[in-house]
Design a protein around this motif. Structure first.
Motif, PDB file in Angstrom:
ATOM      1  N   GLU A 133      23.875  53.096 -83.705  1.00  0.00           N
ATOM      2  CA  GLU A 133      24.051  51.829 -84.415  1.00  0.00           C
ATOM      3  C   GLU A 133      23.311  51.848 -85.749  1.00  0.00           C
ATOM      4  O   GLU A 133      23.829  51.392 -86.774  1.00  0.00           O
ATOM      5  N   LEU A 134      22.096  52.375 -85.739  1.00  0.00           N
ATOM      6  CA  LEU A 134      21.315  52.430 -86.974  1.00  0.00           C
ATOM      7  C   LEU A 134      21.862  53.484 -87.924  1.00  0.00           C
ATOM      8  O   LEU A 134      21.959  53.251 -89.136  1.00  0.00           O
ATOM      9  N   ARG A 135      22.233  54.633 -87.394  1.00  0.00           N
ATOM     10  CA  ARG A 135      22.708  55.720 -88.255  1.00  0.00           C
ATOM     11  C   ARG A 135      24.009  55.349 -88.953  1.00  0.00           C
ATOM     12  O   ARG A 135      24.188  55.648 -90.143  1.00  0.00           O
ATOM     13  N   THR A 136      24.891  54.672 -88.228  1.00  0.00           N
ATOM     14  CA  THR A 136      26.184  54.296 -88.802  1.00  0.00           C
ATOM     15  C   THR A 136      26.156  52.914 -89.447  1.00  0.00           C
ATOM     16  O   THR A 136      27.202  52.390 -89.843  1.00  0.00           O
ATOM     17  N   LYS A 137      24.965  52.302 -89.490  1.00  0.00           N
ATOM     18  CA  LYS A 137      24.763  50.988 -90.126  1.00  0.00           C
ATOM     19  C   LYS A 137      25.573  49.886 -89.450  1.00  0.00           C
ATOM     20  O   LYS A 137      26.003  48.924 -90.105  1.00  0.00           O
ATOM     21  N   ARG A 138      25.770  50.009 -88.134  1.00  0.00           N
ATOM     22  CA  ARG A 138      26.446  48.970 -87.365  1.00  0.00           C
ATOM     23  C   ARG A 138      25.474  48.000 -86.713  1.00  0.00           C
ATOM     24  O   ARG A 138      25.883  47.023 -86.104  1.00  0.00           O
ATOM     25  N   TYR A 139      24.189  48.272 -86.836  1.00  0.00           N
ATOM     26  CA  TYR A 139      23.180  47.424 -86.177  1.00  0.00           C
ATOM     27  C   TYR A 139      23.134  46.045 -86.828  1.00  0.00           C
ATOM     28  O   TYR A 139      23.095  45.918 -88.052  1.00  0.00           O
ATOM     29  N   ARG A 140      23.164  45.018 -85.992  1.00  0.00           N
ATOM     30  CA  ARG A 140      23.004  43.636 -86.438  1.00  0.00           C
ATOM     31  C   ARG A 140      22.031  42.939 -85.487  1.00  0.00           C
ATOM     32  O   ARG A 140      22.223  42.975 -84.276  1.00  0.00           O
ATOM     33  N   PRO A 141      20.989  42.312 -86.024  1.00  0.00           N
ATOM     34  CA  PRO A 141      20.031  41.633 -85.133  1.00  0.00           C
ATOM     35  C   PRO A 141      20.656  40.409 -84.490  1.00  0.00           C
ATOM     36  O   PRO A 141      21.531  39.754 -85.060  1.00  0.00           O
ATOM     37  N   GLN A 142      20.175  40.108 -83.284  1.00  0.00           N
ATOM     38  CA  GLN A 142      20.616  38.909 -82.589  1.00  0.00           C
ATOM     39  C   GLN A 142      19.791  37.707 -83.048  1.00  0.00           C
ATOM     40  O   GLN A 142      18.731  37.866 -83.675  1.00  0.00           O
ATOM     41  N   PRO A 143      20.236  36.483 -82.745  1.00  0.00           N
ATOM     42  CA  PRO A 143      19.460  35.307 -83.137  1.00  0.00           C
ATOM     43  C   PRO A 143      18.057  35.321 -82.521  1.00  0.00           C
ATOM     44  O   PRO A 143      17.786  35.990 -81.521  1.00  0.00           O
ATOM     45  N   VAL A 144      17.175  34.566 -83.140  1.00  0.00           N
ATOM     46  CA  VAL A 144      15.775  34.461 -82.708  1.00  0.00           C
ATOM     47  C   VAL A 144      15.621  33.242 -81.804  1.00  0.00           C
ATOM     48  O   VAL A 144      16.175  32.169 -82.103  1.00  0.00           O
ATOM     49  N   LYS A 145      14.901  33.404 -80.741  1.00  0.00           N
ATOM     50  CA  LYS A 145      14.666  32.305 -79.798  1.00  0.00           C
ATOM     51  C   LYS A 145      13.445  31.498 -80.241  1.00  0.00           C
ATOM     52  O   LYS A 145      12.368  32.049 -80.424  1.00  0.00           O
ATOM     53  N   ARG A 146      13.612  30.204 -80.412  1.00  0.00           N
ATOM     54  CA  ARG A 146      12.522  29.324 -80.844  1.00  0.00           C
ATOM     55  C   ARG A 146      11.816  28.714 -79.633  1.00  0.00           C
ATOM     56  O   ARG A 146      12.461  28.129 -78.758  1.00  0.00           O
ATOM     57  N   VAL A 147      10.520  28.915 -79.571  1.00  0.00           N
ATOM     58  CA  VAL A 147       9.696  28.260 -78.551  1.00  0.00           C
ATOM     59  C   VAL A 147       8.500  27.642 -79.262  1.00  0.00           C
ATOM     60  O   VAL A 147       8.187  27.986 -80.408  1.00  0.00           O
ATOM     61  N   TYR A 148       7.820  26.737 -78.587  1.00  0.00           N
ATOM     62  CA  TYR A 148       6.668  26.046 -79.167  1.00  0.00           C
ATOM     63  C   TYR A 148       5.461  26.212 -78.252  1.00  0.00           C
ATOM     64  O   TYR A 148       5.574  26.121 -77.022  1.00  0.00           O
ATOM     65  N   ILE A 149       4.306  26.462 -78.869  1.00  0.00           N
ATOM     66  CA  ILE A 149       3.053  26.546 -78.131  1.00  0.00           C
ATOM     67  C   ILE A 149       2.089  25.526 -78.710  1.00  0.00           C
ATOM     68  O   ILE A 149       2.155  25.212 -79.909  1.00  0.00           O
ATOM     69  N   PRO A 150       1.198  24.971 -77.890  1.00  0.00           N
ATOM     70  CA  PRO A 150       0.272  23.944 -78.402  1.00  0.00           C
ATOM     71  C   PRO A 150      -0.774  24.533 -79.337  1.00  0.00           C
ATOM     72  O   PRO A 150      -1.281  25.631 -79.113  1.00  0.00           O
ATOM     73  N   LYS A 151      -1.106  23.789 -80.387  1.00  0.00           N
ATOM     74  CA  LYS A 151      -2.172  24.158 -81.311  1.00  0.00           C
ATOM     75  C   LYS A 151      -3.447  23.427 -80.912  1.00  0.00           C
ATOM     76  O   LYS A 151      -3.412  22.458 -80.152  1.00  0.00           O
TER      77      LYS A 151
END
Length: 483
Positions: A133-151
Motif C-alpha cells: 500500500e505504501l510502495r504503490t501509494k495506495r495507503y489512505r488513513p482511516q478517520p480518527v476516533k475522538r474521545v475525551y478525558i478529564p482535565k
C-alpha cells in the motif's frame, strides 16, 4: 582553476563522488544513501533503545546517518525518505513500538491484542499488504476516533485516536524524521524528546533562578495541539523535508476526518482545518517542531534572548521565560509573536508573571511547585523548595479514593494493597524529585485512612487491631509500603 590540486596540498585532491538518481554530488562526508562501498571511519555505536525496545542495528545506523547529515548541513533538505518509511524492517520495528504500548482501538475496533494474536502467516501477510500500500501509494488513513478525558480543572481534553494500522505507519515516519529534527531542536526544549525529561527542565529553571533570573513569564497556550495552523506547520516541515510523498502522508493525517459519538448513538463526523490530534504518534514531534521556531526567534540576535538576556525553558506546549526583569517590551514581544505570526491563543486567565523573590510567590510547572521558603534550620536565608504541587497531591488523593472505593470490597486485601503499592511507587518515581518528604507524608497518612475506612466497610464487624499495635503497623504487616 588549478587542475588536479585545487587546495595546493602535497597530494591530489580526491573528493568523494556520489551518484544518486542521476545527480552527481561531491561531498567529503557520506550521505544517508545505502551505498555498499561506503567505509565508515568509526564503528557504529550499540543499537539505540527507544521506548524500552532495542532497535535493530540497521535502523539504528539509518537514524545515526540521518542525524549526522542533518547536523553537518543545517540547510540540507532531505528528498529521498519515503522508501525508508515502507522498508519492511522499519515497519516491523514500528509495529513492535506500537504494540508494546498497547493503546486503545481506533474507529475500526482493531486492538493491539488482535494483531498480537495473529498467527505467523497472517502476521506476514499484514506487513506485505501494508508495505505494498505504501510502495504503490495506495495507503489512505482511516478517520480518527475522538474521545475525551478529564482535565485537572474539571474540563474535558479531546484526544484523537488513530487506528492501530495508522499508528504503525506514523511510527515508521517518526523513526525516519525524528533524528533529522532532533539535530535542529535547541537545548531549551525538553518535552517528547529522546534522552530528555521533565526533571531536566526543572533543573534548568533552578539553575536560572540561582543565577538571578527570578522574574518568570509563565505562559499557557489555549488548546495548543488543536490550533496549530496546517499550512504554517507544513512550511516548517518543508524547511528540512523535500520529499513530497512524506509531506503528503503527514498532510493526510492532519486532515483525517474525526468521528465522535453524538446524541442517541449517532456518529458525528468533522474534518479539522487546523491542529494535530493529541493521541497521534506523530503529533508530539509536529507540536515540538512548530514551537521550535518560536525558540529560534527568541534566541536570535534581534530577539529577547539577546536584548533582554531572557532564558526560555519549554516542555512541549508548556514554557516559561525567565529574566532579571519582565519588562513590558519583553511581554509584548512574546504575546505579539505567538498570537500574530504563529496564530496561537494565549490563555490570559492562566498566563501570569511570577516574581519569585517576593514572599508567597510560587511557580507551578510540570506538576511541581517552586517557591522560596524559610530555611528549616533557622538560618537567615531562604532556599528554593521544589515539591509536588497541590493539584498533583489532589489528583493522587482522587486516585487513592478510586482504588479504595466501595466497588473494591470484593477484592482480596493482599491484592488490593499490592495494587495501591504499584500505583504509589509509580507516582513517587516522578515526584521523588526535589523535596517531596512533606507531601509523601500527607499521602501516606491519606492512604492509611482510606484503607482503614475500607476495612471497616468490608464487614459488619468493626475492624480492630491487636492491643499494643497501631493501624499503620497492621497495614504494613498486610504488605502496605509507605513512600
Amino acid at each position: 582553476m588549478t587542475r588536479g590540486n585545487a587546495r595546493r596540498a602535497k597530494d591530489p585532491c580526491r573528493p568523494n563522488c556520489f551518484i544518486r538518481s542521476k545527480e552527481i554530488r561531491l561531498d567529503t562526508r557520506p550521505t544517508t544513501e545505502e551505498h555498499g562501498g561506503l567505509n565508515w571511519d568509526q564503528p557504529m555505536d550499540k543499537p539505540e533503545v527507544k521506548s524500552g525496545i532495542m532497535l535493530p542495528q540497521k535502523i539504528s545506523e539509518l537514524r545515526k546517518k540521518l542525524a549526522h547529515k542533518a547536523k553537518q548541513e543545517p540547510q540540507f533538505r532531505f528528498y529521498a525518505l519515503y522508501d525508508r518509511v515502507y522498508r519492511e524492517d522499519v515497519l516491523r520495528t514500528a509495529a513492535s513500538l506500537v504494540l508494546n504500548h498497547d493503546g486503545a482501538a481506533g474507529v475500526d475496533g482493531v486492538t493491539c491484542q488482535d494483531l498480537l494474536s495473529l498467527d505467523e502467516p497472517a502476521w506476514n501477510a499484514f506487513f506485505r499488504e501494508l508495505h505494498e500500500e505504501l510502495r504503490t501509494k495506495r495507503y489512505r488513513p482511516q478517520p480518527v476516533k475522538r474521545v475525551y478525558i478529564p482535565k485537572p480543572d474539571g474540563r474535558l481534553r479531546p484526544l484523537g485516536i488513530p487506528t492501530v494500522k495508522d499508528r504503525i505507519v506514523q511510527t515508521a515516519v517518526l523513526l525516519v524524521l525524528e533524528p533529522i529534527f532532533e539535530a535542529d531542536f535547541l537545548d531549551s526544549s525538553y518535552g517528547f524528546r529522546p534522552g530528555r525529561n521533565a526533571h531536566q527542565a526543572i533543573d534548568a529553571i533552578r539553575q536560572y533562578l540561582a543565577a538571578g533570573f527570578t522574574e518568570v513569564y509563565d505562559a499557557d497556550l489555549k488548546s495548543y495541539f488543536d490550533t496549530i495552523p496546517h499550512d504554517a506547520l507544513i512550511k516548517c516541515l518543508e524547511r528540512r523535508i523535500a520529499d513530497g510523498k512524506v509531506l503528503k502522508l503527514i498532510r493526510m493525517w492532519l486532515e483525517s476526518p474525526v468521528v465522535e459519538n453524538a446524541d442517541q448513538g449517532r456518529k458525528k463526523v468533522s474534518r479539522p482545518k487546523q491542529g494535530t490530534p493529541q493521541g497521534g504518534v506523530i503529533s508530539p514531534l509536529l507540536a515540538n517542531l512548530y514551537l521550535h521556531w518560536f525558540e529560534k526567534q527568541h534566541g536570535r540576535g534581534d530577539g529577547p534572548g539577546t536584548w533582554a538576556n531572557s532564558k526560555l525553558v519549554r516542555y512541549a506546549d508548556d514554557f516559561v521565560v525567565l529574566a532579571r526583569y519582565q519588562s513590558p517590551q519583553l511581554v509584548n514581544w512574546i504575546e505579539r509573536l505567538l498570537e500574530g505570526r504563529f496564530q496561537l491563543t494565549i490563555n490570559r486567565e492562566k498566563t501570569r508573571i511570577v516574581k519569585m523573590r517576593q514572599p508567597g510567590e510560587s511557580l507551578t510547572f510540570l506538576g511541581f511547585t517552586l517557591r522560596y521558603d524559610r530555611d528549616l534550620h533557622g538560618r537567615n536565608h531562604r532556599y528554593l523548595n521544589v515539591a509536588p504541587s497541590k493539584k498533583a497531591l489532589a489528583r493522587a488523593r482522587e486516585k487513592v479514593r478510586e482504588l479504595t472505593g466501595p466497588q473494591c470490597c470484593c477484592v482480596p486485601i493482599p491484592e488490593l494493597i499490592q495494587t495501591i503499592n504499584r500505583w504509589t511507587m509509580s507516582w513517587s518515581r516522578y515526584y521523588r524529585y526535589g523535596y517531596p518528604r512533606m507531601v509523601f507524608r500527607q499521602l501516606n497518612w491519606y492512604v492509611g485512612q482510606r484503607l482503614r475506612h475500607h476495612l471497616q466497610r468490608r464487614s459488619q464487624r468493626p475492624f480492630q487491631v491487636a492491643e499494643g499495635t497501631t493501624v499503620y503497623a497492621k497495614l504494613q504487616r498486610l504488605g502496605l509500603r509507605p513512600l
